[in-house]
Design a protein around this motif. Structure first.
Motif, short mmCIF file in Angstrom:
data_model
loop_
_atom_site.label_atom_id
_atom_site.label_comp_id
_atom_site.label_asym_id
_atom_site.label_seq_id
_atom_site.Cartn_x
_atom_site.Cartn_y
_atom_site.Cartn_z
N TRP A 105 0.86 -1.18 0.00
CA TRP A 105 0.00 0.00 0.00
C TRP A 105 0.89 1.23 0.00
CZ3 TRP A 105 -0.38 -4.28 2.96
CH2 TRP A 105 -1.58 -5.00 2.95
N ILE A 106 0.39 2.32 -0.54
CA ILE A 106 1.12 3.58 -0.48
C ILE A 106 0.24 4.66 0.13
CG2 ILE A 106 2.67 3.08 -2.41
CD1 ILE A 106 0.89 4.87 -4.17
N SER A 107 0.89 5.61 0.76
CA SER A 107 0.23 6.80 1.25
C SER A 107 0.87 7.99 0.55
CB SER A 107 0.40 6.93 2.78
OG SER A 107 -0.10 8.17 3.22
N GLU A 108 0.07 8.69 -0.24
CA GLU A 108 0.60 9.80 -1.02
C GLU A 108 0.53 11.12 -0.28
OE1 GLU A 108 -0.18 9.23 -5.46
OE2 GLU A 108 -1.77 8.00 -4.58
N VAL A 136 3.37 2.89 -11.69
CA VAL A 136 4.47 3.17 -10.77
C VAL A 136 4.48 4.66 -10.44
CG1 VAL A 136 6.98 3.13 -10.50
CG2 VAL A 136 5.82 1.25 -11.69
N ARG A 137 4.55 4.99 -9.15
CA ARG A 137 4.55 6.40 -8.75
C ARG A 137 5.14 6.54 -7.35
NH1 ARG A 137 -0.42 4.05 -8.50
NH2 ARG A 137 -1.81 4.49 -6.75
N PRO A 138 5.62 7.72 -7.03
CA PRO A 138 6.20 7.96 -5.70
C PRO A 138 5.11 8.09 -4.64
CG PRO A 138 6.23 9.97 -6.98
CD PRO A 138 5.75 8.90 -7.91
N ALA A 139 5.54 8.01 -3.37
CA ALA A 139 4.61 8.14 -2.25
C ALA A 139 5.37 8.67 -1.05
CB ALA A 139 3.97 6.79 -1.93
N LYS A 140 4.60 9.11 -0.06
CA LYS A 140 5.19 9.57 1.20
C LYS A 140 5.58 8.39 2.09
CE LYS A 140 4.55 14.07 0.68
NZ LYS A 140 5.67 15.04 0.65
N ARG A 141 4.75 7.32 2.03
CA ARG A 141 5.00 6.14 2.86
C ARG A 141 4.67 4.89 2.06
NH1 ARG A 141 1.75 6.47 8.15
NH2 ARG A 141 0.20 7.47 6.80
N ASP A 184 0.39 12.75 4.11
CA ASP A 184 1.00 12.51 5.41
C ASP A 184 0.05 11.82 6.39
OD1 ASP A 184 3.50 13.59 4.77
OD2 ASP A 184 2.78 15.62 5.11
N GLY A 185 -1.18 11.55 5.98
CA GLY A 185 -2.14 10.92 6.86
C GLY A 185 -2.16 9.41 6.68
N ASP A 186 -3.31 8.80 7.00
CA ASP A 186 -3.47 7.35 6.90
C ASP A 186 -4.27 6.97 5.66
OD1 ASP A 186 -2.04 6.71 9.21
OD2 ASP A 186 -3.77 7.12 10.48
N ASP A 187 -4.03 7.67 4.58
CA ASP A 187 -4.79 7.44 3.34
C ASP A 187 -4.15 6.31 2.53
OD1 ASP A 187 -2.57 9.16 3.02
OD2 ASP A 187 -3.28 9.77 1.05
N TRP A 188 -4.09 5.11 3.12
CA TRP A 188 -3.44 3.99 2.44
C TRP A 188 -4.26 3.53 1.24
CZ3 TRP A 188 1.41 3.25 3.52
CH2 TRP A 188 1.89 3.51 4.81
N VAL A 189 -3.56 3.35 0.12
CA VAL A 189 -4.17 2.88 -1.13
C VAL A 189 -3.48 1.59 -1.54
CG1 VAL A 189 -4.52 3.40 -3.57
CG2 VAL A 189 -4.73 5.23 -1.87
N LEU A 190 -4.27 0.56 -1.86
CA LEU A 190 -3.68 -0.70 -2.31
C LEU A 190 -2.88 -0.46 -3.59
CD1 LEU A 190 -3.47 -3.78 -1.83
CD2 LEU A 190 -5.48 -4.03 -3.32
N TYR A 191 -1.63 -0.85 -3.58
CA TYR A 191 -0.71 -0.53 -4.67
C TYR A 191 -0.31 -1.78 -5.47
CZ TYR A 191 3.47 1.72 -6.79
OH TYR A 191 4.41 2.23 -7.65
#
Length: 227
Positions: free
Chosen positions: A140-143, A195-200, A145-152
């Motif tokens: 999962w990625i978070s784009e 493919v893309r960057p993320a914060k977490r 700073d919160g808990d907005d996890w997205v299945l990656y």
């Protein structure tokens, strides 16, 4: 490089002398081409052959929950993580965090420039060998700073070329001197939405047969890219 892992609730130490990142390891030819195409979309040249085995510095493997990268063009990807030590094989979990902008110039250099986060827990490979391809992989990625996890990413180890083939092709079991360990990241799955960057980045390796899961997450601290 000395690293400690947790195995069946106990700590085990390895002196890691050799690290390999296996690339282009998809078993399905269409899946491989999809991954090649999604990377080509960001300027990455296709591989000369598949699979390929990229040698990286053993010191790039880290268990920290934060890594530092230069610029905004990096991203993680979930991968099975193998440790070979004194003839015994272990399975863990890693992220082949990669500089995608540098990857367009050289895949080998892009593999070397970013740390490779790994989970602290491992399993003995012989405990999962009879159902290895049922083991599930998710990231999962978070784009933000919160808990907005997205299945990656989502799939099973069956999506990857048989690990036995990668072990033989890389020479994993014989690549480290006696008393030391070799490790290998074994390839990944296609990214949902590209493919893309993320914060977490968060990842999990789940064994549905033995009912256990290895997890790890880390934050990405972007350092300024100064010309």
């Amino acid at each position: 490089m000395q690293m400690n892992f947790t195995l069946s609730g106990k700590e085990i130490a390895f002196d890691i002398a050799h690290c390999t990142v296996a690339g282009w390891t998809g078993r399905d030819a269409h899946a491989i081409q999809h991954h090649i195409d999604e990377l080509a979309a960001i300027g990455v040249k296709p591989p000369s052959s598949v699979p390929l085995y990229y040698r990286t510095a053993s010191g790039m493997v880290t268990q920290q929950d934060r890594i530092e990268v230069v610029g905004k063009g990096t991203s993680g990807e979930i991968e099975p993580f193998l440790i070979a030590s004194d003839g015994v094989l272990y399975l863990g979990l890693a992220s082949d965090h990669t500089d995608r902008e540098l990857e367009a110039h050289s895949v080998a250099l892009s593999k070397q420039i970013c740390e490779k986060p790994v989970a602290k827990e491992i399993w003995r490979f012989d405990e999962v060998a009879d159902h290895i391809e049922q083991i599930e992989m998710r990231s999962w990625i978070s784009e933000q700073d919160g808990d907005d996890w997205v299945l990656y990413q989502e799939g099973t180890i069956a999506s990857i070329r048989p690990l036995s083939d990668l072990i033989d092709g890389s020479g994993l079991m014989s690549s480290a001197p006696a008393g030391k360990a070799s490790v290998m990241l074994c390839g990944t799955l296609g990214a949902k939405g590209g493919v893309r960057p993320a914060k977490r980045f968060k990842m999990a390796l789940h064994d549905p047969v033995l009912g256990r899961t290895i997890e790890h997450s880390y934050a990405i601290n972007e350092l300024p890219e100064i010309a």
